[in-house]
Every structure is written in C-alpha cells, then in structure tokens.
Design a protein around this motif. Sequence first.
Motif, PDB file in Angstrom:
ATOM      1  N   LEU A 162       0.840  -1.190   0.000  1.00  0.00           N
ATOM      2  CA  LEU A 162       0.000   0.000   0.000  1.00  0.00           C
ATOM      3  C   LEU A 162       0.875   1.240   0.000  1.00  0.00           C
ATOM      4  O   LEU A 162       1.960   1.251   0.579  1.00  0.00           O
ATOM      5  CB  LEU A 162      -0.922   0.021   1.217  1.00  0.00           C
ATOM      6  N   PHE A 163       0.375   2.270  -0.666  1.00  0.00           N
ATOM      7  CA  PHE A 163       1.027   3.580  -0.721  1.00  0.00           C
ATOM      8  C   PHE A 163       0.094   4.603  -0.104  1.00  0.00           C
ATOM      9  O   PHE A 163      -1.121   4.538  -0.282  1.00  0.00           O
ATOM     10  CB  PHE A 163       1.240   3.992  -2.185  1.00  0.00           C
ATOM     11  N   SER A 164       0.630   5.588   0.589  1.00  0.00           N
ATOM     12  CA  SER A 164      -0.120   6.766   0.964  1.00  0.00           C
ATOM     13  C   SER A 164       0.856   7.913   1.116  1.00  0.00           C
ATOM     14  O   SER A 164       2.075   7.717   1.017  1.00  0.00           O
ATOM     15  CB  SER A 164      -0.923   6.543   2.249  1.00  0.00           C
ATOM     16  N   HIS A 165       0.325   9.123   1.343  1.00  0.00           N
ATOM     17  CA  HIS A 165       1.194  10.308   1.383  1.00  0.00           C
ATOM     18  C   HIS A 165       0.818  11.200   2.553  1.00  0.00           C
ATOM     19  O   HIS A 165      -0.367  11.486   2.779  1.00  0.00           O
ATOM     20  CB  HIS A 165       1.072  11.092   0.074  1.00  0.00           C
ATOM     21  N   LEU A 166       1.829  11.626   3.295  1.00  0.00           N
ATOM     22  CA  LEU A 166       1.622  12.511   4.440  1.00  0.00           C
ATOM     23  C   LEU A 166       1.461  13.952   3.954  1.00  0.00           C
ATOM     24  O   LEU A 166       2.292  14.449   3.198  1.00  0.00           O
ATOM     25  CB  LEU A 166       2.804  12.415   5.401  1.00  0.00           C
ATOM     26  N   SER A 167       0.430  14.625   4.427  1.00  0.00           N
ATOM     27  CA  SER A 167       0.162  15.979   3.953  1.00  0.00           C
ATOM     28  C   SER A 167       0.823  17.054   4.794  1.00  0.00           C
ATOM     29  O   SER A 167       1.092  18.152   4.307  1.00  0.00           O
ATOM     30  CB  SER A 167      -1.344  16.242   3.936  1.00  0.00           C
ATOM     31  N   GLN A 180      -2.974  10.120  10.298  1.00  0.00           N
ATOM     32  CA  GLN A 180      -2.715   9.487   9.003  1.00  0.00           C
ATOM     33  C   GLN A 180      -1.976   8.162   9.174  1.00  0.00           C
ATOM     34  O   GLN A 180      -2.269   7.178   8.480  1.00  0.00           O
ATOM     35  CB  GLN A 180      -1.892  10.424   8.104  1.00  0.00           C
ATOM     36  N   ILE A 181      -1.001   8.142  10.062  1.00  0.00           N
ATOM     37  CA  ILE A 181      -0.254   6.909  10.309  1.00  0.00           C
ATOM     38  C   ILE A 181      -1.194   5.808  10.802  1.00  0.00           C
ATOM     39  O   ILE A 181      -1.122   4.651  10.348  1.00  0.00           O
ATOM     40  CB  ILE A 181       0.883   7.163  11.316  1.00  0.00           C
ATOM     41  N   GLU A 182      -2.090   6.142  11.705  1.00  0.00           N
ATOM     42  CA  GLU A 182      -3.049   5.160  12.225  1.00  0.00           C
ATOM     43  C   GLU A 182      -4.009   4.710  11.130  1.00  0.00           C
ATOM     44  O   GLU A 182      -4.358   3.521  11.052  1.00  0.00           O
ATOM     45  CB  GLU A 182      -3.810   5.739  13.412  1.00  0.00           C
ATOM     46  N   ASN A 183      -4.433   5.623  10.280  1.00  0.00           N
ATOM     47  CA  ASN A 183      -5.310   5.256   9.157  1.00  0.00           C
ATOM     48  C   ASN A 183      -4.602   4.288   8.213  1.00  0.00           C
ATOM     49  O   ASN A 183      -5.221   3.347   7.687  1.00  0.00           O
ATOM     50  CB  ASN A 183      -5.736   6.500   8.385  1.00  0.00           C
ATOM     51  N   PHE A 184      -3.316   4.517   7.997  1.00  0.00           N
ATOM     52  CA  PHE A 184      -2.539   3.634   7.121  1.00  0.00           C
ATOM     53  C   PHE A 184      -2.397   2.250   7.745  1.00  0.00           C
ATOM     54  O   PHE A 184      -2.543   1.227   7.060  1.00  0.00           O
ATOM     55  CB  PHE A 184      -1.168   4.259   6.860  1.00  0.00           C
ATOM     56  N   LYS A 185      -2.122   2.208   9.019  1.00  0.00           N
ATOM     57  CA  LYS A 185      -2.047   0.922   9.722  1.00  0.00           C
ATOM     58  C   LYS A 185      -3.350   0.151   9.597  1.00  0.00           C
ATOM     59  O   LYS A 185      -3.364  -1.068   9.389  1.00  0.00           O
ATOM     60  CB  LYS A 185      -1.712   1.145  11.198  1.00  0.00           C
ATOM     61  N   LYS A 197      -0.451 -10.156   1.227  1.00  0.00           N
ATOM     62  CA  LYS A 197       0.786 -10.227   2.020  1.00  0.00           C
ATOM     63  C   LYS A 197       1.351  -8.834   2.314  1.00  0.00           C
ATOM     64  O   LYS A 197       1.811  -8.557   3.414  1.00  0.00           O
ATOM     65  CB  LYS A 197       1.817 -11.088   1.297  1.00  0.00           C
ATOM     66  N   LEU A 198       1.402  -7.982   1.322  1.00  0.00           N
ATOM     67  CA  LEU A 198       1.832  -6.586   1.473  1.00  0.00           C
ATOM     68  C   LEU A 198       3.199  -6.474   2.163  1.00  0.00           C
ATOM     69  O   LEU A 198       3.308  -6.071   3.316  1.00  0.00           O
ATOM     70  CB  LEU A 198       0.794  -5.786   2.266  1.00  0.00           C
ATOM     71  N   THR A 199       4.250  -6.759   1.415  1.00  0.00           N
ATOM     72  CA  THR A 199       5.610  -6.707   1.979  1.00  0.00           C
ATOM     73  C   THR A 199       6.309  -5.370   1.745  1.00  0.00           C
ATOM     74  O   THR A 199       7.401  -5.155   2.269  1.00  0.00           O
ATOM     75  CB  THR A 199       6.466  -7.818   1.352  1.00  0.00           C
ATOM     76  N   MET A 200       5.702  -4.468   0.963  1.00  0.00           N
ATOM     77  CA  MET A 200       6.358  -3.199   0.618  1.00  0.00           C
ATOM     78  C   MET A 200       5.415  -2.021   0.831  1.00  0.00           C
ATOM     79  O   MET A 200       5.028  -1.324  -0.105  1.00  0.00           O
ATOM     80  CB  MET A 200       6.825  -3.217  -0.844  1.00  0.00           C
ATOM     81  N   ASN A 201       5.031  -1.756   2.063  1.00  0.00           N
ATOM     82  CA  ASN A 201       4.134  -0.650   2.364  1.00  0.00           C
ATOM     83  C   ASN A 201       4.934   0.642   2.547  1.00  0.00           C
ATOM     84  O   ASN A 201       6.004   0.640   3.170  1.00  0.00           O
ATOM     85  CB  ASN A 201       3.324  -0.961   3.617  1.00  0.00           C
ATOM     86  N   SER A 202       4.385   1.757   2.013  1.00  0.00           N
ATOM     87  CA  SER A 202       5.157   3.003   1.984  1.00  0.00           C
ATOM     88  C   SER A 202       4.280   4.201   2.313  1.00  0.00           C
ATOM     89  O   SER A 202       3.261   4.433   1.660  1.00  0.00           O
ATOM     90  CB  SER A 202       5.787   3.188   0.600  1.00  0.00           C
ATOM     91  N   LEU A 203       4.694   4.959   3.318  1.00  0.00           N
ATOM     92  CA  LEU A 203       3.990   6.170   3.722  1.00  0.00           C
ATOM     93  C   LEU A 203       4.914   7.381   3.829  1.00  0.00           C
ATOM     94  O   LEU A 203       4.537   8.484   3.463  1.00  0.00           O
ATOM     95  CB  LEU A 203       3.302   5.936   5.075  1.00  0.00           C
ATOM     96  N   ALA A 204       6.136   7.197   4.331  1.00  0.00           N
ATOM     97  CA  ALA A 204       6.996   8.325   4.705  1.00  0.00           C
ATOM     98  C   ALA A 204       7.598   9.031   3.500  1.00  0.00           C
ATOM     99  O   ALA A 204       8.294   8.428   2.682  1.00  0.00           O
ATOM    100  CB  ALA A 204       8.105   7.846   5.631  1.00  0.00           C
ATOM    101  N   TYR A 212       9.047  11.270  11.843  1.00  0.00           N
ATOM    102  CA  TYR A 212       8.106  10.246  12.319  1.00  0.00           C
ATOM    103  C   TYR A 212       8.649   8.850  12.010  1.00  0.00           C
ATOM    104  O   TYR A 212       8.350   8.275  10.966  1.00  0.00           O
ATOM    105  CB  TYR A 212       6.740  10.432  11.656  1.00  0.00           C
ATOM    106  N   LYS A 213       9.386   8.301  12.948  1.00  0.00           N
ATOM    107  CA  LYS A 213       9.961   6.975  12.762  1.00  0.00           C
ATOM    108  C   LYS A 213       8.874   5.935  12.489  1.00  0.00           C
ATOM    109  O   LYS A 213       9.058   5.025  11.677  1.00  0.00           O
ATOM    110  CB  LYS A 213      10.745   6.592  14.025  1.00  0.00           C
ATOM    111  N   LYS A 214       7.741   6.074  13.156  1.00  0.00           N
ATOM    112  CA  LYS A 214       6.683   5.068  13.000  1.00  0.00           C
ATOM    113  C   LYS A 214       5.978   5.168  11.638  1.00  0.00           C
ATOM    114  O   LYS A 214       5.117   4.329  11.327  1.00  0.00           O
ATOM    115  CB  LYS A 214       5.664   5.178  14.126  1.00  0.00           C
ATOM    116  N   SER A 215       6.337   6.168  10.836  1.00  0.00           N
ATOM    117  CA  SER A 215       5.775   6.265   9.486  1.00  0.00           C
ATOM    118  C   SER A 215       6.637   5.543   8.452  1.00  0.00           C
ATOM    119  O   SER A 215       6.277   5.503   7.273  1.00  0.00           O
ATOM    120  CB  SER A 215       5.621   7.733   9.074  1.00  0.00           C
TER     121      SER A 215
END
Length: 373
Positions: A162-167, A180-185, A197-204, A212-215
């Motif tokens: 999954l991909f998403s973008h921090l605004s 946003q991080i919680e929504n992505f989780k 399986k989603l082995t390559m999730n990307s938000l940061a 944001y280390k947790k992103s």
Amino acid sequence: MNRSPNNVTIDLSALKDNLIKIRELVGKKTKIMGIVKSDAYGHGLIPVARELEKNHIDSLAVDYLSEAIKLRNAGVNIPVVILLGIGTPQEAKKVAGYDLIPIIYDIESARILSEVGKRSGRAVKVYLKIDTGMGRLGIDFRETGLFVKQLKEMNGITIEGLFSHLSSADEQDTLFTNAQIENFKEAIYVSRRLGLKLTMNSLANSAGIMRYKKSHFDIVRPGIILYGGLPCPDFVNPPSLRHVMAFYSRVMQVRNVEHGTPISYGRAFFTDTSRKIAIISAGYANGLSRSLSNKGGLLIHGQKARIIGRVCMNLTIADVTGIKGVKKGDRVCFLGKEKGNAISSDDIARWADTISYEVLCSLGSRNDREYIN
C-alpha cells in the motif's frame, strides 16, 4: 556570446552523501525509494538515477510512464514505480514490457493491468494508493476492504504493498500526521485480513523520514532531502544535508549611481544614497522568481549582496556598494557556497514565499547543467 553566462552545477558526491544520511535515519531494515520525478527535481533524471543505482538505492519513482521508459532505455535496471499510474491498454502493455510498477487508485486501471498480465502470462506488480488524509489521488482508507475484495477477483496483478502520502508532516502540530499513520495501519490490517501479504508498504516522505519513525514501514520515499533541500524553509531540527545544486551567473556591468536613482521596472526601488550596483546576467527566464525583487540575496566574491529593484527576464540588479573590486565578468552565486558563505534553496524559498522544490525545479530546468563529483 557563444554560450550562456549562467549555469547550474550538480554535485553527485553530495547526492551520495545525502543518501548515506537517509540510510542512517531509517536503519538497515527499511528500504529506500528515491523520488526522481520532474527531471529529478531539476537535477537531471538520468545522471541522478544512475548515481543512486550505483550507490545501491532499492528503487526509484517517477510520475509518468515516459519518464520510466527513459530510465530503462538508459540502462537503469532497479525497480521503477510510476506514481501517477496508467490509463490505457497501450500504456499497460509498456508497463509489462519494461517491467515497471504502476500505482493503482481506481478499478479501471486495475482491470486494464489485469488483462495485460493474464495475456502475457506474468503478473504485473502494482502498488495500491490509499488516501489517509491527503485529499488527493487514492482510495479512501475507509473503503480499503471493498476495493481489495474487487482486486482479489482479478488475476494478472500482484499487489506489492500500500502507498499513501503525508500531507502535514513538516508542521509542528503532530495530531493530523499521527492520525494518518493510524489510518494507514488500519488499511494494512484490513488488507492483510483479506489475504494480501503486502511486503512493501510506503507512507513516509522526506518530512516523515526526519520526524516520524513510526511512518517508515517497509520502504520510505525521500524526495527533497536527497537533493539537500527541506520540506519547508523553517523545518525544525533538520539533519545535516549537502546541497546538490548550485547556480552561478556573471556580472554584466558595474555602475555608480546617485542618490534617488530609480532601479529597474516600475521604479520599485530608489537608492537612498550614492550606491554601486552590479547588473547580473540572470532573471526570471533563468528560473529566478520575480518575487525575489527587492528582498532576495546573492554572493559576489563570497560576500552577500542584496537584490534591488524588480527581477527582469534576463537581468537582476544587486547593491554591491560594500564589496571591493567587483567588475564585469565576476562570478555571481545565487545558490550554493562561496568562500565560507552560502545561500540555500530554502533561503531563496523563504525570500520568495515558496518552497525549495519550486526553486530547484525552476533553476535546474532553465539553465545548462554541469555535473561534478
């Protein structure tokens, strides 16, 4: 004049050093996808991509299929992601043929890619774009489950992650980014519960990497920090980065002018005393914002000088009264370092009320580039 007196230099050793710094920030387990869209933010798509590949970046991302094909034709072999996806069967065939990874954010493009994958006998890798709060491209995170169920009925595509973008990760207020991080989780959890399986999730993005280390998740996407810029001019506590781009021009004429002399178009500046001015061979046609009029700066002989009057199409005027020995042909630094002083893209962005992304894209796309290492 056989060639332009203005030129941009791109220091590839600085690009390498910034990549090393990013690796330190994210750790060994997190992969890095270098953003090289828009001609690598004005730094040159192919030279930048080759340097990043040489220094073992995990993947690259561009906006358009045409950019991705340029990378393949230039011999770049690492994974390349198309951030804006594809829209036609012809584009989907090229994605499969060049082994590219598009983003999908609607069911139509997913079906097109599925058909191509089934016909070729090899599944097309894709990322699914989730909108966690950016309000731009993507599936609303609350609709993730419904969309994934539709995708699971299709053969011929493999969802890498999954991909998403921090605004707003560059802002001091952390509430929205944490949401946003919680929504992505939540989107990842729902998708995995449905069998992905989603082995390559990307938000940061760059701001997320720094703050944001947790992103970070599985793979981060540095853009502006690869090139030594910041997400906003007043970003708090940034890491030490090196500017990859510098922009130089030349003095065309030096003049002594009397008190009360109007300078440039519209007489937006009058000298308050007798002054020495330098007319310089770069203007807004060369990527300098007209917003720098009467408030920007530059370096001559390593000393700071103020831009006075309005920036013209191909000329800018600076007050050099306090700088000794300025003469025709002297080098002028609008962006970069000179004798211990420096002007960064974030300095220029602050003066022009913009962001360093725009500064670098404008300067890099409108001037001859020279690569150094």
